[in-house]
Design a protein around this motif. Sequence first.
Motif, short mmCIF file in Angstrom:
data_model
loop_
_atom_site.label_atom_id
_atom_site.label_comp_id
_atom_site.label_asym_id
_atom_site.label_seq_id
_atom_site.Cartn_x
_atom_site.Cartn_y
_atom_site.Cartn_z
N SER A 11 8.32 -3.99 43.64
CA SER A 11 7.35 -4.14 44.66
C SER A 11 6.88 -5.36 43.84
O SER A 11 5.38 -5.88 44.61
CB SER A 11 6.02 -3.04 44.04
N ALA A 12 7.61 -6.30 43.48
CA ALA A 12 7.27 -7.56 43.17
C ALA A 12 7.60 -8.38 44.14
O ALA A 12 6.17 -9.31 44.32
CB ALA A 12 8.64 -8.06 42.16
N GLY A 13 7.88 -8.17 45.03
CA GLY A 13 7.82 -9.06 46.81
C GLY A 13 6.83 -8.56 46.90
O GLY A 13 5.35 -9.25 47.42
N ALA A 14 5.97 -7.21 47.23
CA ALA A 14 5.02 -6.85 47.72
C ALA A 14 3.63 -7.75 47.61
O ALA A 14 2.78 -8.05 47.97
CB ALA A 14 4.50 -5.14 47.77
N ILE A 15 3.79 -7.84 46.05
CA ILE A 15 2.70 -7.77 45.04
C ILE A 15 2.78 -9.65 45.14
O ILE A 15 1.73 -10.00 45.84
CB ILE A 15 3.17 -8.09 43.61
N MET A 16 3.49 -10.10 44.95
CA MET A 16 3.57 -11.92 45.56
C MET A 16 3.32 -11.72 46.76
O MET A 16 2.94 -12.66 47.13
CB MET A 16 5.14 -12.33 45.12
#
Length: 98
Positions: A85-90
């Motif tokens: 989920s790091a991509g969506a968070i960023m």
Amino acid sequence: MITAYVVGEAVTVLAQEIMITPISPPGADKLINLVNYLSWIVMLAGIAALIYAGGKFGWERFHGGAVESPKIILGALVGGIIATSAGAIMNAVVTGGV
């Protein structure tokens, strides 16, 4: 009266919208490629941790003793959730949640 006018003018200037058109920096393709490789490595490490923890869980279950494998499984799952989920968070941080 003059102070109120100056404050009103300052707020008007500060409230103006600034239009920015983003462009990719030089070498962005190489950086994106590196990040893609790193994400694959993180996913493979998470899968390896789950396989290791599953084997250790079976070993501990069969032989008895201290049970440490659920901690490893939980850590691998939480790490995997954060990593995927790091991509969506960023993206939400950069675009302002839109």
